[in-house]
Design an enzyme around this catalytic site. Structure first.
Site, PDB file in Angstrom:
ATOM      1  N   ASP A  35      28.263  87.536  97.280  1.00  5.49           N
ATOM      2  CA  ASP A  35      28.953  88.397  96.770  1.00  5.49           C
ATOM      3  C   ASP A  35      28.173  89.202  97.008  1.00  5.49           C
ATOM      4  O   ASP A  35      27.584  89.744  95.930  1.00  5.49           O
ATOM      5  CB  ASP A  35      30.117  87.593  95.451  1.00  5.49           C
TER       6      ASP A  35
ATOM      7  N   GLU B  41      32.221  87.426 102.467  1.00  6.34           N
ATOM      8  CA  GLU B  41      33.074  87.741 102.014  1.00  6.34           C
ATOM      9  C   GLU B  41      33.600  89.048 103.171  1.00  6.34           C
ATOM     10  O   GLU B  41      32.713  90.034 103.534  1.00  6.34           O
ATOM     11  CB  GLU B  41      33.747  88.499 100.406  1.00  6.34           C
TER      12      GLU B  41
ATOM     13  N   ASP C 130      30.956  88.069  88.750  1.00  5.12           N
ATOM     14  CA  ASP C 130      30.083  87.883  90.627  1.00  5.12           C
ATOM     15  C   ASP C 130      29.110  86.725  90.684  1.00  5.12           C
ATOM     16  O   ASP C 130      30.077  86.150  91.835  1.00  5.12           O
ATOM     17  CB  ASP C 130      29.013  88.962  90.244  1.00  5.12           C
TER      18      ASP C 130
ATOM     19  N   CYS D 108      38.896  79.713  88.634  1.00  7.46           N
ATOM     20  CA  CYS D 108      37.650  79.294  88.385  1.00  7.46           C
ATOM     21  C   CYS D 108      36.958  78.162  88.888  1.00  7.46           C
ATOM     22  O   CYS D 108      37.851  77.675  90.035  1.00  7.46           O
ATOM     23  CB  CYS D 108      38.337  78.860  86.567  1.00  7.46           C
TER      24      CYS D 108
ATOM     25  N   CYS E  83      37.420  74.299  87.746  1.00  7.89           N
ATOM     26  CA  CYS E  83      39.289  73.883  87.332  1.00  7.89           C
ATOM     27  C   CYS E  83      39.793  74.483  88.806  1.00  7.89           C
ATOM     28  O   CYS E  83      40.616  73.438  89.071  1.00  7.89           O
ATOM     29  CB  CYS E  83      39.147  73.859  86.761  1.00  7.89           C
TER      30      CYS E  83
ATOM     31  N   CYS F  52      39.551  74.806  81.645  1.00  3.42           N
ATOM     32  CA  CYS F  52      37.913  74.087  80.608  1.00  3.42           C
ATOM     33  C   CYS F  52      37.665  74.474  80.755  1.00  3.42           C
ATOM     34  O   CYS F  52      36.614  74.039  79.645  1.00  3.42           O
ATOM     35  CB  CYS F  52      37.694  73.783  82.295  1.00  3.42           C
TER      36      CYS F  52
ATOM     37  N   CYS G  29      37.728  79.732  81.606  1.00  2.00           N
ATOM     38  CA  CYS G  29      39.001  79.801  82.139  1.00  2.00           C
ATOM     39  C   CYS G  29      39.863  78.862  80.925  1.00  2.00           C
ATOM     40  O   CYS G  29      38.990  78.523  79.230  1.00  2.00           O
ATOM     41  CB  CYS G  29      38.444  78.489  82.485  1.00  2.00           C
TER      42      CYS G  29
END
Length: 400
Positions: free
Chosen positions: A187, A271, A353, A324, A327, A346, A343
């Site tokens: 990232d 990306e 990042d 997330c 999960c 979970c 989250c």
């Protein structure tokens, strides 16, 4: 396999005069033919082929006002026409912008084919020169006498340094690197240049920001000099040298980082970023441009291809930061100022990042497993294999 060796060149005063004369003629041919193309299109509404520009160059040499074109090798002039024709082909194909006129104050270059240079025992003889041109070879594992260049491009940067790029057609490429089993998602960022799915953060060296104060001082000194004077030329060269130091330091950092990632990982996932759109933000344009994300991706592409690694580029619209990684819970919104969030399903607390890098790696693994590809040569708005998968409909608010 086609490769190139870029060497530092140290021409003598006589050789520099020949090369400078060649640069001037190349620039004149480019600008004259480009202006003729534009005038012909406005008057007749027709495009111009390479054969027509070739005939126009012959007429230009015979008109009596351009006899000095015979003083330099004709090969760089012909190559200029080929480069301009390629530039227009790329423009009409949507791969590049419209060709522009060349300036004497920017980088100068001239391309020689095999009929205009000789390569003997690792020494370079250019047309219109009796002595070999001196250069420094920086690859001790490669004997320069064993290579056979197909083209040589001699260039002079605004800071006064000379270079020669030797294009070579190799029968075999380098040996693929041994498999490591490593996989990593990357990232890219501004505060940290790259955040890896392993949790490692590569700091951003901010080369331009470090030199900004000195650059501003050099530019103020240049602005106070009289235009056309020798002192202004010296001050301008100093500004160019300062920019060159920033560029070289950035290139060194990108090469070291990309090489390390390619050596240590079999699969690299990044990306697809809309860099052109991001730099329109005037608050971040300076910092984003200083990062060199586009050059970093280009280096990863050719290094993974050369050494037998795989690079996967996922769609820019994939919500890597809002999902997330534990999960799969998807947030409705996530502001840029939120650097950590928990989250709601979970309870896992995420670094924004690092979580994005983990999701990028997971998306790349999915693409690698199903054999699809989310890297498109056209518009990035095309829906990828990852984007077509059903996303969780759950929403939530991040807890700080």
């Amino acid at each position: 396999m086609r490769t190139a060796y870029k060497v530092r060149v140290y021409p003598t005063a006589e050789q520099a005069a020949v090369l400078n004369r060649t640069f001037g003629c190349v620039r004149l041919v480019w600008n004259t033919v480009l202006a003729w193309r534009q005038a012909r299109y406005r008057a007749e509404g027709v495009t111009t082929s390479y054969a027509q520009t070739d005939r126009y160059l012959t007429e230009l040499k015979r008109d009596g006002d351009h006899d000095f074109l015979y003083e330099v090798s004709s090969v760089p002039l012909q190559q200029t026409l080929r480069h301009q024709h390629t530039a227009f082909v790329n423009f009409f194909a949507g791969r590049a912008r419209y060709p522009r006129f060349k300036s004497r104050h920017s980088r100068q270059c001239a391309t020689y084919t095999r009929s205009a240079f000789r390569w003997r025992d690792g020494r370079l003889f250019l047309a219109k020169m009796d002595e070999p041109i001196a250069f420094v070879w920086s690859w001790p594992e490669v004997d320069p006498a064993t290579i056979n260049p197909t083209t040589v491009t001699v260039s002079r940067d605004p800071d006064g340094r000379w270079y020669a790029s030797l294009a070579v057609e190799a029968e075999t490429g380098p040996e693929p690197l041994p498999a490591t089993g490593g996989q990593v998602g990357i990232d890219l960022g501004v505060s940290d240049f790259a955040i890896l799915s392993t949790g490692e953060k590569i700091p951003n060296p901010r080369r331009l920001e470090r030199k900004a104060r000195n650059l501003a001082r050099y530019q103020r000194r240049m602005a106070r000099k009289q235009r056309g004077s020798n002192n202004r030329a010296k001050a301008k060269a100093k500004v160019a040298r300062a920019h060159t130091k920033v560029r070289d330091a950035r290139a060194d950092f990108l090469h070291r980082t990309s090489t390390r990632l390619v050596r240590d990982h079999d699969l690299i996932v990044i990306e697809d970023l809309n860099i052109k759109g991001m730099v329109r933000n005037r608050c971040l344009a300076w910092a984003i441009s200083d990062c060199g994300w586009g050059e970093f991706r280009r280096q990863l592409e050719y290094k993974t291809r050369r050494y037998g690694r795989r690079l996967v580029v996922i769609d820019r619209w994939y919500p890597s930061s809002k999902t997330c990684s534990a999960c799969g819970h998807l947030l409705a919104t996530l502001s840029l100022s939120t650097r950590h969030w928990t989250c709601l399903d979970c309870g896992t607390r995420h670094d924004r990042d690092v979580n994005a890098a983990k999701n990028i790696l997971a998306a790349g693994r999915a693409v690698s497993a199903c054999g699809a590809d989310v890297s498109h040569s056209g518009s990035s708005r095309m829906r990828s294999a990852v984007k077509q998968e059903a996303q969780p409909a759950r929403v939530g608010i991040p807890r700080l």
